[in-house]
Design an enzyme around this catalytic site. Structure first.
Site, PDB file in Angstrom:
ATOM      1  N   CYS A 382       0.925  -1.120  -0.176  1.00 37.93           N
ATOM      2  CA  CYS A 382       0.103   0.020   0.028  1.00 37.93           C
ATOM      3  C   CYS A 382       0.723   1.243   0.230  1.00 37.93           C
ATOM      4  O   CYS A 382       1.347   1.588  -1.015  1.00 37.93           O
ATOM      5  CB  CYS A 382      -1.026   0.030   1.065  1.00 37.93           C
ATOM      6  SG  CYS A 382      -2.365   0.940   0.555  1.00 37.93           S
ATOM      7  N   HIS A 508      -3.738  -5.084   0.152  1.00 43.12           N
ATOM      8  CA  HIS A 508      -3.232  -5.449   1.149  1.00 43.12           C
ATOM      9  C   HIS A 508      -3.318  -6.940   1.348  1.00 43.12           C
ATOM     10  O   HIS A 508      -4.386  -7.468   1.938  1.00 43.12           O
ATOM     11  CB  HIS A 508      -3.773  -5.071   2.532  1.00 43.12           C
ATOM     12  CG  HIS A 508      -3.628  -3.526   2.933  1.00 43.12           C
ATOM     13  ND1 HIS A 508      -2.762  -2.920   4.012  1.00 43.12           N
ATOM     14  CD2 HIS A 508      -4.003  -2.403   2.331  1.00 43.12           C
ATOM     15  CE1 HIS A 508      -2.831  -1.966   3.872  1.00 43.12           C
ATOM     16  NE2 HIS A 508      -3.469  -1.436   3.005  1.00 43.12           N
ATOM     17  N   GLU A 510      -1.936  -9.153   3.056  1.00 38.00           N
ATOM     18  CA  GLU A 510      -1.892  -9.731   4.702  1.00 38.00           C
ATOM     19  C   GLU A 510      -3.098 -10.086   5.187  1.00 38.00           C
ATOM     20  O   GLU A 510      -3.277 -10.998   6.013  1.00 38.00           O
ATOM     21  CB  GLU A 510      -1.202  -8.730   5.438  1.00 38.00           C
ATOM     22  CG  GLU A 510      -1.635  -7.474   5.753  1.00 38.00           C
ATOM     23  CD  GLU A 510      -1.200  -6.431   4.915  1.00 38.00           C
ATOM     24  OE1 GLU A 510      -1.076  -6.798   3.645  1.00 38.00           O
ATOM     25  OE2 GLU A 510      -1.652  -5.099   5.127  1.00 38.00           O
TER      26      GLU A 510
HETATM   27  N1  GLN Z   1      -1.986   6.642   2.588  1.00 32.18           N
HETATM   28  C1  GLN Z   1      -1.937   5.978   1.757  1.00 32.18           C
HETATM   29  C2  GLN Z   1      -3.289   6.232   0.722  1.00 32.18           C
HETATM   30  O1  GLN Z   1      -4.390   6.652   1.290  1.00 32.18           O
HETATM   31  C3  GLN Z   1      -1.623   4.481   1.702  1.00 32.18           C
HETATM   32  C4  GLN Z   1      -2.628   3.953   2.591  1.00 32.18           C
HETATM   33  C5  GLN Z   1      -2.206   2.687   3.248  1.00 32.18           C
HETATM   34  O2  GLN Z   1      -1.200   2.318   3.175  1.00 32.18           O
HETATM   35  N2  GLN Z   1      -3.010   1.759   3.681  1.00 32.18           N
HETATM   36  O3  GLN Z   1      -3.488   5.966  -0.427  1.00 32.18           O
END
Ligand code: GLN
Length: 537
Positions: A382, A508, A510
């Site tokens: 992410c 994600h 995970e």
């Molecule tokens: N801050 C980033 C976004 O909003 C990544 C978010 C995250 O890592 N869950 O796109």
């Protein structure tokens, strides 16, 4: 069979592991072929934990249907392989919001709206919601907080009423603490007695007591607790500290907790639970001798619960690869160009963590540059993937000051930018790109090989995205966009085929890794880290 309801409450102190006990019980019942689900009722006023800082409550877990949930739902999925949803996590905020919405609509027909019966009725409706689908034999409901908390009272009152309505189709498991007083050299049962008394005062008699302890509790002490607390002696069990949470189901089974639950609810007990795959996993874990060392670069390293799903997914993958996992948390704010080599050179693989906001971000870029140049297996998740893109833009494409508009609104090279549909949102809660989305992988890519399929679905939680205007330049310079959402053409996976393993996912992975079904991309990453470790020897 009629749906049975198991309520799990806790006493004495928090953090005793109600989530693990609930998950372990569900794991055993599932292994007996029952259809189970676990839900958590959290007594805080927030609508969901989405707006909570990880320091408050650890990681925010995300369900497939896009609900930002308590991290215990992650344990539920990891232990049972059963997916959870928005219905599995309810907070006081949600309960009150529903009641107030009804009041404003006039549904209460001019009556005074009160905690009892209106709030408790709404809690009961939510408790029974999944049971009423007919899809489950057992609904395990974990009540957050501790008996005696002001916030928990309406929930306990709802449980009292439900127990009365449901009779033998329900039972209460109470988790308490038996401290060891070193000065006296003794375990003490008094806090447990008080905690059960507090539960009885609100009209709930526990059926099973799980005693959390560091030392073995003698049969004599169990009998004493049983006597004082009106619980059958064989329903008093201990939960002694174990070296892995995944051994808790076995520990409960050794004390016949699953049989006791079946007996109390009038369900026939047949044979033994089918635990073979679980036992195989435990055997792999216990027999592993080699270690794989992974560095996790993030800004919440003081609080390891902030990266719970990632550390568990790594552990699943390492275990299946026959290795022990050594996970080092590396504070991104403490990385600079002078110390980066010292901090990362001992790693077999590096994870760049998800996150929000500017703090610690420059350390992530420095770590990534070092990993890319030294060809260390590297996995960006992410925000970690977004950092991979930014670092590549700055140092390979030569786009000075490239950034995400999250960090620098006026960057000349917005390689990561706000998604169109996110531009007019002012509400922070529940408005990100949340939940499972489709992704198509490029044939032959590392990601495709890892999943061994072209179409996957993984969970998301973000507002910002790879800016497709830069796509061609990245591809030409060696960072390929190999995963794409087929409907919106959003870039979901980037990788550098020239490297050992250098890959970032906007999603994600995970969240979907479980003991019985580990995440393929984590497995691929760990395999690469092990290969690199062996190569270095
Ligand atoms: N801050 C980033 C976004 O909003 C990544 C978010 C995250 O890592 N869950 O796109």
């Amino acid at each position: 069979m009629e749906t049975k309801y198991i309520f799990v409450t806790g006493g004495v102190v928090s953090s005793l592991g109600k989530g693990i006990i609930s998950s372990s019980l569900a794991c055993l019942l599932a292994a007996r072929g029952f259809r189970i689900t676990i839900q958590k009722f959290d007594p805080y006023i927030n609508i969901d934990p989405g707006t909570l800082n990880p320091y408050e409550h650890g990681e925010c877990y995300v369900t497939e249907d896009g609900h930002e949930a308590d991290l215990d739902l992650g344990h539920y999925e990891r232990f049972t392989n059963v997916r959870t949803s928005r219905a599995n996590n309810v907070t006081t905020g949600r309960i009150y919001q529903a009641v107030i919405d009804k009041e404003r609509r006039g549904d209460y027909l001019g009556k005074t709206v009160q905690i009892v019966p209106h709030i408790t009725d709404e809690i009961k409706r939510n408790v029974k919601f999944l049971g009423n689908t007919g899809n489950y034999d057992f609904i395990i409901t974990e009540i957050g907080g501790t008996v005696g908390d002001i916030e928990s009272l309406p929930y306990l009152e709802a449980v009292r009423q439900l127990r009365w309505e449901l009779g033998n189709n329900s039972l209460c498991v109470h988790l308490t603490y038996v401290p060891f007083i070193a000065a006296a050299g003794e375990l003490k049962t008094k806090p447990t007695q008080h905690s059960v008394k507090a539960l009885q005062e609100v009209g709930i008699q526990p059926d099973i007591l799980v005693l959390r302890t560091e030392k073995e509790i003698s049969p004599e002490m169990k009998r004493k607790i049983a006597l004082f607390c009106n619980v059958a002696p064989d329903a008093v069990v201990q939960s002694k500290d174990v070296d892995s949470i995944y051994k808790v189901p076995l520990m409960l089974h050794a004390q016949h907790v699953d049989q006791t639950v079946l007996r109390i609810t009038g369900t026939t007990v047949e044979g033994e639970p089918h635990m073979k795959p679980w036992l195989d996993f435990i055997a792999k874990m216990d027999n592993a001798t080699e270690t794989v060392t992974i560095g996790l670069v993030g800004k919440y390293v003081e609080l390891q619960d902030a990266y719970k799903s990632i550390s568990e997914a790594l552990f699943h993958a390492a275990t299946y690869a026959g290795h022990k996992l050594h996970l080092e948390y590396i504070h991104s704010e403490k990385i600079d160009s002078d110390n980066v080599g010292d901090k990362l050179s001992g790693m077999d693989g590096v994870i760049i963590a998800p996150g929000f906001g500017q703090r610690g971000i420059e350390g992530k870029f420095i770590a990534l540059k070092w990993c890319r140049e030294h060809d260390i297996p590297t996995f960006g998740i992410c925000l970690g993937m977004q950092c991979m893109v930014i670092e590549f833009a700055r140092n390979v494409l030569g786009l000075e000051d490239a950034n995400s508009t999250e960090m620098d609104h006026n960057t000349p090279h917005n390689v990561i930018d706000l998604m169109e549909e996110q531009k007019n949102i002012s509400n922070l809660g529940g408005t990100m790109r949340l939940g499972a989305f489709d992704c198509t992988l490029r044939p032959g890519s590392m990601a495709h090989k890892a999943y061994n399929q072209q179409h996957i679905r993984e969970r998301h939680r973000h507002r910002y995205e790879f800016n497709n205007e830069y796509r061609r330049r990245f591809e030409e310079a060696g960072m390929e966009c190999v995963g794409e959402n087929p409907a919106a053409h959003l870039v979901e996976v980037v990788e550098m085929p020239s490297k050992r393993w250098y890959l970032g996912t906007q999603y994600h992975p995970e969240y979907s890794s479980t003991v019985l079904s580990p995440s393929p991309i984590f497995r691929s990453f760990i395999d690469a880290a092990i290969a690199y470790h062996d190569e270095k020897q």
